[in-house]
Design an enzyme around this catalytic site. Structure first.
Site, PDB file in Angstrom:
ATOM      1  N   ASP A 203     -10.918  27.105 -10.208  1.00  0.00           N
ATOM      2  CA  ASP A 203      -9.920  27.925  -9.435  1.00  0.00           C
ATOM      3  C   ASP A 203     -10.533  29.128  -9.043  1.00  0.00           C
ATOM      4  OD1 ASP A 203      -7.838  29.466  -8.720  1.00  0.00           O
ATOM      5  OD2 ASP A 203      -6.352  28.198  -9.767  1.00  0.00           O
ATOM      6  N   HIS A 204     -10.941  29.281  -7.916  1.00  0.00           N
ATOM      7  CA  HIS A 204     -11.700  30.430  -7.360  1.00  0.00           C
ATOM      8  C   HIS A 204     -10.975  31.835  -7.797  1.00  0.00           C
ATOM      9  CE1 HIS A 204      -9.548  30.616  -3.503  1.00  0.00           C
ATOM     10  NE2 HIS A 204     -10.162  31.902  -3.597  1.00  0.00           N
ATOM     11  N   HIS A 266      -3.350  28.791  -8.020  1.00  0.00           N
ATOM     12  CA  HIS A 266      -3.746  30.403  -8.016  1.00  0.00           C
ATOM     13  C   HIS A 266      -2.661  31.221  -8.564  1.00  0.00           C
ATOM     14  CE1 HIS A 266      -6.982  29.053  -5.597  1.00  0.00           C
ATOM     15  NE2 HIS A 266      -6.483  29.058  -4.400  1.00  0.00           N
TER      16      HIS A 266
HETATM   17  C1  BG6 Z   1      -7.408  28.280  -0.889  1.00  0.00           C
HETATM   18  C2  BG6 Z   1      -6.579  27.698  -0.174  1.00  0.00           C
HETATM   19  O1  BG6 Z   1      -7.311  27.784  -2.345  1.00  0.00           O
HETATM   20  O2  BG6 Z   1      -7.258  29.885  -1.226  1.00  0.00           O
HETATM   21  C3  BG6 Z   1      -6.333  28.566   1.050  1.00  0.00           C
HETATM   22  O3  BG6 Z   1      -6.856  26.331   0.182  1.00  0.00           O
HETATM   23  C4  BG6 Z   1      -6.323  29.892   1.039  1.00  0.00           C
HETATM   24  O4  BG6 Z   1      -5.431  28.079   2.091  1.00  0.00           O
HETATM   25  C5  BG6 Z   1      -7.354  30.619  -0.064  1.00  0.00           C
HETATM   26  O5  BG6 Z   1      -6.316  30.669   2.221  1.00  0.00           O
HETATM   27  C6  BG6 Z   1      -7.134  31.920  -0.592  1.00  0.00           C
HETATM   28  O6  BG6 Z   1      -7.913  32.402  -1.132  1.00  0.00           O
HETATM   29  P1  BG6 Z   1      -8.465  34.015  -1.052  1.00  0.00           P
HETATM   30  O7  BG6 Z   1      -9.612  34.236  -1.981  1.00  0.00           O
HETATM   31  O8  BG6 Z   1      -8.902  34.378   0.429  1.00  0.00           O
HETATM   32  O9  BG6 Z   1      -7.376  34.785  -1.413  1.00  0.00           O
END
Ligand code: BG6
Length: 520
Positions: A203-204, A266
């Site tokens: 989960d990034h 997230h």
């Molecule tokens: C991704 C989603 O996991 O996270 C996207 O699939 C979203 O829809 C993105 O835009 C948001 O990530 P960050 O790091 O830009 O907040």
């Protein structure tokens, strides 16, 4: 360095020295022709290499269907890196040294011979560790996980558990299923020939510095943790807003919607870090145990609770930064009568001793006025005497805001006297800004995550029970939406902070959203 900086330097406690012990290994990327490899993975490996954080030696093999040579693949990646690298221009000396470690293996995921070829390629590396320390990155569609795992096992490349001198790990990306049942099926596929400990689910958000800082902030300071409970905190707001619409991803988004795309992963991850109990140690399992415990304490939502506690929204055309932006139903590959939510707001209660009765308001949406992620902890109001008796609701409640992105930092808002002969009170703020304190430092989440996976540290990855618990929460919400079309109060104009129904959700209990503010 001034005297104060020197003192801070002396007081810096190094829990690790920033260098993970990463043994020489080979990384095999399945789905190497995809976007993720070009946009995220290779730029991350390139930066890790430049920062001397990759082991010596290492190899990266891209496995994909299209026919190409090692050199052609390297050239494609060089072009992509120029576009996607977070640091520009690309350092050609670093690239020239990095690129010879990249190899290509052409094959179909279902072709046993392709895996034999892969095994031969790995054996040709000579070095024992490069042959037996294997990180398999499944940048494929989840429907292919089972096949790849089975084939790796048949080719003798993947074994249950670690044997002496050999390990294999599987790294997977979201979407991890589309409901509890499909996530359980994927988990079964992945663990058919690997133990749970060998599976690293990304989960990034967990790779972001500020998200990692939540635990540090909470458990390395006594002043805040003392207040971190129902006695002091009135409610918590977690906002992850995005300015962009769904753009080119309409096809995917029609299947996902905001609840699966953002909340299941997230937002619930951020919530669990904000609200969990202290773990017994900083090791991966105690931390993940506490996160799961927290997710399990979220009060289950019945169909009627969903109607009262969850709001969906969908954007229609509107202006953002002076430009007219299309409505969701006008985006490519989106049905013209789609009911898919591009916005969700939820009121959740945690049934545990610490948080009983404290509402947690979570919201996320696309085509909102700002891209910002923040957690706002709002403390109770003062008793209705003295200043509060005079000012009523104008005397603001204290709040602590963790700004996760952008303008990463932490702010504390409290009341102070406006200087002068009259008696006036108004909110003032104390800010900690990462940039001011530490200078600009913007590593990609993937750099940290790849390094952790190579080092075998699972702290920043999602465990099986975590992912399944999160799905059961989301499934209950989706059940509550079944057969209900969006109402008028659930549409919002692009460029606004979401539908009116989301304001109603907080107004029921006398609360109001505090929108993230652009920093001047
Ligand atoms: C991704 C989603 O996991 O996270 C996207 O699939 C979203 O829809 C993105 O835009 C948001 O990530 P960050 O790091 O830009 O907040």
């Amino acid at each position: 360095m001034n005297e104060l900086d020197q003192l801070d330097e002396l007081m810096t406690c190094r829990i690790d020295d920033g260098r993970k012990i990463v043994e020489p290994c080979s990384i095999v990327i399945f789905g190497a022709s995809g976007d993720l490899t070009a946009r995220k993975l290779i730029p991350a490996f390139y930066h890790l290499y430049g920062a001397k954080q990759l082991p010596t030696p290492f190899r990266i093999i891209g496995f994909a269907r299209r026919e190409k040579t090692d050199d052609q693949w390297r050239e494609e990646l060089r072009v992509a890196l120029r576009q996607f690298s977070r640091s520009q221009p690309v350092d050609e000396t670093i690239w020239e040294a990095f690129a010879p470690n990249l190899f290509y293996c052409q094959g179909d995921f279902s072709d046993a011979n392709a895996y034999k070829k892969l095994a031969q390629q790995l054996s040709s590396f000579g070095n024992d560790q490069l042959r037996h320390h294997l990180l398999f990155y499944l940048a494929t569609s989840p429907s292919q996980f089972g096949e790849v795992v089975e084939q790796l096992h048949n080719a003798d490349l993947l074994h249950l558990g670690e044997q002496s001198g050999a390990w294999q790990r599987l790294v997977v990306e979201k979407p991890f299923g589309h409901d509890l049942q499909s996530a359980q099926a994927l988990n079964a596929d992945l663990t058919r020939h690997a133990h749970e400990k060998q599976v690293f689910r990304i989960d990034h958000y967990l790779g972001k510095e500020t998200v990692q800082n939540i635990l540090m902030f909470r458990f390395s300071n006594s002043i805040f943790e003392e207040l971190w409970n129902r006695k002091s905190i009135d409610h918590v707001q977690i906002t992850v807003s995005e300015k962009l619409g769904v753009g080119q991803r309409g096809g995917y988004y029609e299947e996902a919607g905001a609840i699966r795309d953002m909340v299941q992963n997230h937002l619930l991850q951020v919530l669990s870090l904000v609200a969990m109990e202290p773990p017994v140690s900083l090791d991966a399992e105690p931390i993940r145990d506490e996160k799961v415990k927290l997710l399990k304490s979220i009060r289950a939502l019945s169909v009627s609770d969903v109607a009262k506690q969850v709001v969906r929204g969908q954007y229609f055309a509107g202006m953002i930064d002076g430009q007219l932006r299309p409505g969701y139903r006008q985006e490519g590959r989106v049905k013209s009568d789609s009911n898919v939510e591009t916005y969700v707001a939820l009121k959740l209660f945690l049934d545990n001793w610490r948080w009983s009765g404290v509402p947690f308001f979570l919201r996320t949406g696309k085509s909102l006025p700002l891209s910002a992620s923040e957690v706002r902890i709002q403390f109770h109001r003062t008793p209705n005497v003295l200043f509060a008796a005079q000012c009523g609701s104008k005397l603001d409640a204290n709040a602590l805001t963790l700004r996760l992105q952008p303008n990463e930092g932490i702010s504390l808002r409290f009341n102070g006297k406006v200087p002068g002969t009259s008696l006036q009170v108004r909110p003032v703020r104390m800010h900690f800004s990462y940039n001011t304190e530490f200078g600009a430092y913007t590593p990609e989440a993937y750099e940290r995550l790849l390094l952790e996976a190579m080092a075998g540290d699972a702290t920043l990855f999602i465990r099986r029970d975590e992912v399944e618990t999160a799905w059961s929460i989301v499934d209950a919400i989706r059940k509550g939406w079944e057969g209900r079309a969006l109402t008028n109060r659930e549409f919002y104009s692009a460029g606004t902070w979401g539908p009116v129904a989301a304001d109603d959700l907080l107004a029921q209990t006398g609360h109001a959203w505090r929108d993230p503010q652009p920093i001047a």
